[in-house]
Design a protein around this motif. Structure first.
Motif, PDB file in Angstrom:
ATOM      1  N   TRP A  87      37.416  51.103  32.120  1.00  0.00           N
ATOM      2  CA  TRP A  87      38.839  51.648  32.245  1.00  0.00           C
ATOM      3  C   TRP A  87      39.544  50.620  33.213  1.00  0.00           C
ATOM      4  CZ3 TRP A  87      34.740  54.875  32.875  1.00  0.00           C
ATOM      5  CH2 TRP A  87      34.262  55.582  32.005  1.00  0.00           C
ATOM      6  N   ALA A  88      38.952  49.883  33.705  1.00  0.00           N
ATOM      7  CA  ALA A  88      39.665  48.810  34.790  1.00  0.00           C
ATOM      8  C   ALA A  88      40.692  48.183  34.455  1.00  0.00           C
ATOM      9  CB  ALA A  88      38.699  48.209  35.523  1.00  0.00           C
ATOM     10  N   LYS A  89      40.619  47.433  33.157  1.00  0.00           N
ATOM     11  CA  LYS A  89      41.365  46.511  32.661  1.00  0.00           C
ATOM     12  C   LYS A  89      42.859  47.222  32.262  1.00  0.00           C
ATOM     13  CE  LYS A  89      39.865  42.786  30.599  1.00  0.00           C
ATOM     14  NZ  LYS A  89      39.432  41.647  29.868  1.00  0.00           N
ATOM     15  N   THR A  90      42.538  48.399  31.699  1.00  0.00           N
ATOM     16  CA  THR A  90      43.790  49.253  31.421  1.00  0.00           C
ATOM     17  C   THR A  90      44.480  49.523  32.446  1.00  0.00           C
ATOM     18  OG1 THR A  90      42.742  49.836  29.253  1.00  0.00           O
ATOM     19  CG2 THR A  90      44.605  51.145  29.751  1.00  0.00           C
ATOM     20  N   LEU A  91      43.918  50.049  33.380  1.00  0.00           N
ATOM     21  CA  LEU A  91      44.471  50.520  34.501  1.00  0.00           C
ATOM     22  C   LEU A  91      45.224  49.429  35.496  1.00  0.00           C
ATOM     23  CD1 LEU A  91      41.952  53.009  35.782  1.00  0.00           C
ATOM     24  CD2 LEU A  91      44.114  53.626  35.120  1.00  0.00           C
ATOM     25  N   ALA A  92      44.428  48.238  35.484  1.00  0.00           N
ATOM     26  CA  ALA A  92      45.026  47.204  36.229  1.00  0.00           C
ATOM     27  C   ALA A  92      46.411  46.639  35.427  1.00  0.00           C
ATOM     28  CB  ALA A  92      44.244  45.919  36.296  1.00  0.00           C
ATOM     29  N   GLY A  93      46.388  46.812  34.228  1.00  0.00           N
ATOM     30  CA  GLY A  93      47.689  46.502  33.319  1.00  0.00           C
ATOM     31  C   GLY A  93      47.940  44.851  33.563  1.00  0.00           C
ATOM     32  N   GLU A  94      49.138  44.284  33.139  1.00  0.00           N
ATOM     33  CA  GLU A  94      49.232  43.017  33.192  1.00  0.00           C
ATOM     34  C   GLU A  94      49.797  42.686  34.601  1.00  0.00           C
ATOM     35  OE1 GLU A  94      50.042  39.095  32.747  1.00  0.00           O
ATOM     36  OE2 GLU A  94      48.960  40.246  31.568  1.00  0.00           O
ATOM     37  N   ARG A  95      50.395  43.537  35.149  1.00  0.00           N
ATOM     38  CA  ARG A  95      50.821  43.461  36.769  1.00  0.00           C
ATOM     39  C   ARG A  95      49.441  43.060  37.579  1.00  0.00           C
ATOM     40  NH1 ARG A  95      55.703  44.332  38.568  1.00  0.00           N
ATOM     41  NH2 ARG A  95      55.772  44.211  40.808  1.00  0.00           N
ATOM     42  N   GLY A  96      48.264  43.746  37.418  1.00  0.00           N
ATOM     43  CA  GLY A  96      47.304  43.459  38.056  1.00  0.00           C
ATOM     44  C   GLY A  96      46.676  42.082  37.942  1.00  0.00           C
ATOM     45  N   ALA A  97      46.738  41.741  36.403  1.00  0.00           N
ATOM     46  CA  ALA A  97      46.171  40.320  36.050  1.00  0.00           C
ATOM     47  C   ALA A  97      47.139  39.469  36.819  1.00  0.00           C
ATOM     48  CB  ALA A  97      46.107  40.300  34.531  1.00  0.00           C
ATOM     49  N   ALA A  98      48.471  39.732  36.683  1.00  0.00           N
ATOM     50  CA  ALA A  98      49.296  38.544  37.342  1.00  0.00           C
ATOM     51  C   ALA A  98      49.117  38.524  38.719  1.00  0.00           C
ATOM     52  CB  ALA A  98      50.885  38.979  37.173  1.00  0.00           C
ATOM     53  N   ILE A  99      48.801  39.292  39.575  1.00  0.00           N
ATOM     54  CA  ILE A  99      48.796  39.318  40.905  1.00  0.00           C
ATOM     55  C   ILE A  99      47.450  38.607  41.063  1.00  0.00           C
ATOM     56  CG2 ILE A  99      47.758  40.658  42.858  1.00  0.00           C
ATOM     57  CD1 ILE A  99      49.723  43.168  41.820  1.00  0.00           C
ATOM     58  N   VAL A 100      46.229  38.547  40.295  1.00  0.00           N
ATOM     59  CA  VAL A 100      45.203  37.821  40.793  1.00  0.00           C
ATOM     60  C   VAL A 100      45.380  36.333  40.189  1.00  0.00           C
ATOM     61  CG1 VAL A 100      42.948  37.444  40.012  1.00  0.00           C
ATOM     62  CG2 VAL A 100      43.417  39.788  40.495  1.00  0.00           C
ATOM     63  N   ARG A 101      46.240  36.077  39.508  1.00  0.00           N
ATOM     64  CA  ARG A 101      46.579  34.745  38.642  1.00  0.00           C
ATOM     65  C   ARG A 101      47.223  33.851  39.669  1.00  0.00           C
ATOM     66  NH1 ARG A 101      47.137  37.188  33.323  1.00  0.00           N
ATOM     67  NH2 ARG A 101      49.344  37.127  33.726  1.00  0.00           N
ATOM     68  N   HIS A 102      48.222  34.568  40.253  1.00  0.00           N
ATOM     69  CA  HIS A 102      49.448  33.969  40.644  1.00  0.00           C
ATOM     70  C   HIS A 102      49.284  33.993  42.365  1.00  0.00           C
ATOM     71  CE1 HIS A 102      51.458  33.161  36.905  1.00  0.00           C
ATOM     72  NE2 HIS A 102      51.483  34.397  36.822  1.00  0.00           N
ATOM     73  N   ILE A 103      48.584  34.795  43.203  1.00  0.00           N
ATOM     74  CA  ILE A 103      48.720  34.875  44.520  1.00  0.00           C
ATOM     75  C   ILE A 103      47.411  33.751  44.874  1.00  0.00           C
ATOM     76  CG2 ILE A 103      47.838  36.063  46.442  1.00  0.00           C
ATOM     77  CD1 ILE A 103      49.475  38.177  45.368  1.00  0.00           C
ATOM     78  N   PRO A 104      47.758  32.902  45.861  1.00  0.00           N
ATOM     79  CA  PRO A 104      46.733  31.943  46.086  1.00  0.00           C
ATOM     80  C   PRO A 104      45.486  32.487  46.686  1.00  0.00           C
ATOM     81  CG  PRO A 104      48.833  31.484  46.937  1.00  0.00           C
ATOM     82  CD  PRO A 104      49.078  32.728  46.544  1.00  0.00           C
ATOM     83  N   ARG A 105      44.461  31.901  45.944  1.00  0.00           N
ATOM     84  CA  ARG A 105      43.012  32.256  46.333  1.00  0.00           C
ATOM     85  C   ARG A 105      42.610  33.707  46.257  1.00  0.00           C
ATOM     86  NH1 ARG A 105      44.703  28.786  49.888  1.00  0.00           N
ATOM     87  NH2 ARG A 105      45.907  30.303  51.301  1.00  0.00           N
ATOM     88  N   ALA A 106      43.627  34.528  45.283  1.00  0.00           N
ATOM     89  CA  ALA A 106      43.114  35.827  45.108  1.00  0.00           C
ATOM     90  C   ALA A 106      41.852  35.852  44.117  1.00  0.00           C
ATOM     91  CB  ALA A 106      44.235  36.513  44.152  1.00  0.00           C
TER      92      ALA A 106
ATOM     93  N   TRP B 225      45.726  45.426  41.533  1.00  0.00           N
ATOM     94  CA  TRP B 225      45.008  44.397  41.996  1.00  0.00           C
ATOM     95  C   TRP B 225      43.368  44.410  42.012  1.00  0.00           C
ATOM     96  CZ3 TRP B 225      47.026  41.443  47.102  1.00  0.00           C
ATOM     97  CH2 TRP B 225      46.078  40.354  47.338  1.00  0.00           C
ATOM     98  N   VAL B 226      42.844  45.537  42.761  1.00  0.00           N
ATOM     99  CA  VAL B 226      41.733  45.894  42.867  1.00  0.00           C
ATOM    100  C   VAL B 226      41.107  46.405  41.646  1.00  0.00           C
ATOM    101  CG1 VAL B 226      40.047  47.530  43.995  1.00  0.00           C
ATOM    102  CG2 VAL B 226      42.065  46.473  45.279  1.00  0.00           C
ATOM    103  N   ALA B 227      41.854  46.824  40.666  1.00  0.00           N
ATOM    104  CA  ALA B 227      41.205  47.435  39.290  1.00  0.00           C
ATOM    105  C   ALA B 227      40.876  46.059  38.435  1.00  0.00           C
ATOM    106  CB  ALA B 227      42.364  48.360  38.523  1.00  0.00           C
ATOM    107  N   TYR B 228      41.730  45.144  38.559  1.00  0.00           N
ATOM    108  CA  TYR B 228      41.607  43.993  38.012  1.00  0.00           C
ATOM    109  C   TYR B 228      40.272  43.209  38.463  1.00  0.00           C
ATOM    110  CZ  TYR B 228      42.428  40.058  34.973  1.00  0.00           C
ATOM    111  OH  TYR B 228      42.336  38.788  34.003  1.00  0.00           O
ATOM    112  N   TYR B 229      40.025  43.299  39.681  1.00  0.00           N
ATOM    113  CA  TYR B 229      38.898  42.646  40.128  1.00  0.00           C
ATOM    114  C   TYR B 229      37.598  43.503  39.506  1.00  0.00           C
ATOM    115  CZ  TYR B 229      40.905  40.051  43.938  1.00  0.00           C
ATOM    116  OH  TYR B 229      41.440  38.857  44.893  1.00  0.00           O
TER     117      TYR B 229
END
Length: 286
Positions: A35-54, A15-19
């Motif tokens: 390197w942040a986007k690779t470390l965050a992966g799709e899971r990190g991106a999904a957390i930010v996209r789907h958790i309210p106000r993330a 989550w933090v890596a995607y930020y």
């Protein structure tokens, strides 16, 4: 779907890596983390996209990252820190992206599965300083003390960094950790982030259902702020309030000025980054 996005506390590192990846993509980025986007992966991106106000909360984590960067670099340059001990390092990439002296020793401590993934993703990349990774559950008090004793003998001026760690611990867990760190005379400074009690309540209201059950609920938000650490040998050297730093860095909370005008951001008072120093520290000493 969102209920299972955060299965354990390691997912918060994604989550933090995607930020950090979001900030790196900005034309006016305060830092670049390739390197942040690779470390965050799709899971990190999904957390930010789907958790309210993330996504709206990205500013606070970006500000935290920048303030940690500044305090760490200043300690190395001004106070001749020779070892940085990074507790719960997560997917932090500072040993690769900061302008660090090559003779600095940087030690990352985190859970084995998290560091294994990080090492795999960072294979082929070269850190700018000496880097050691220690796979350890910091809840194991005996192993923790043994590690601190070893590191205590490695340098004369050690800076401890615990970014995004203490908020997941109870006060009853933070107190012995602070005591164990103070037991090493060479551990001179400690930089950590703090929540205010009001902000903790607000975050639980917004995100509690997503964090519950993953050992990632926010718990540590002492009423007395940095003064909590004084009985354990740590005094406050500097405190950077997150809202003030957001204004300074140009990363304010959305609608911050309007909310301040109508008196609705008092929940942020006491939240920020604290630089602690061991009691009786002589800056001029060896």
């Amino acid at each position: 779907m969102t209920h299972k996005l955060i299965e354990n506390v390691s997912d918060t590192a994604r989550w933090v890596a995607y930020y950090r990846a979001m900030e790196s993509d900005r034309p006016d980025a305060l830092f670049r983390d390739p390197w942040a986007k690779t470390l965050a992966g799709e899971r990190g991106a999904a957390i930010v996209r789907h958790i309210p106000r993330a996504e709206a909360m990205a500013w606070a984590l970006i500000v935290r990252t920048c303030v940690f960067d500044e305090l760490i670099l200043r300690a190395i340059q001004r106070d001749a820190v020779d070892v940085v001990l990074n507790l719960a390092a997560g997917f932090d990439t500072r040993p690769y992206r900061l302008d660090l002296p090559p003779d600095l020793t940087w030690i990352e401590v985190d859970l084995p599965e998290l560091l294994d993934h990080k090492e795999e993703e960072m294979a082929g990349e070269t850190p700018v300083c000496r880097l050691e990774r220690v796979r350890l559950d910091l809840a194991d008090a005996d192993a923790r003390r043994e590690l601190f004793a070893r590191i205590g003998g490695m340098g004369k001026r050690v800076l401890v960094a615990s970014e995004g760690l203490l908020l997941y611990l109870t006060p009853e867990q933070v107190a012995p950790l602070a005591t164990d760190l103070h037991a090493q005379p060479s551990f001179r400074w400690w930089v950590t982030d703090l929540l205010s009690p009001a902000l903790r309540r607000r975050l639980h209201k917004s995100w509690g259902s997503h964090l519950e059950g993953a050992s990632s609920l926010y718990q540590f938000a002492p009423e007395d702020g940095p003064a909590f650490f004084r009985p354990y040998g740590w005094n406050l050297a500097e405190f950077r309030p997150v809202f003030d730093e957001g204004r300074r860095l140009g990363r304010e909370m959305p609608l911050a000025r309007l909310l301040a005008w109508i008196g609705r951001i008092g929940f942020g008072k006491g939240a920020g980054v604290a630089l602690l120093e061991r009691a009786g520290l002589d800056r001029a000493g060896g």
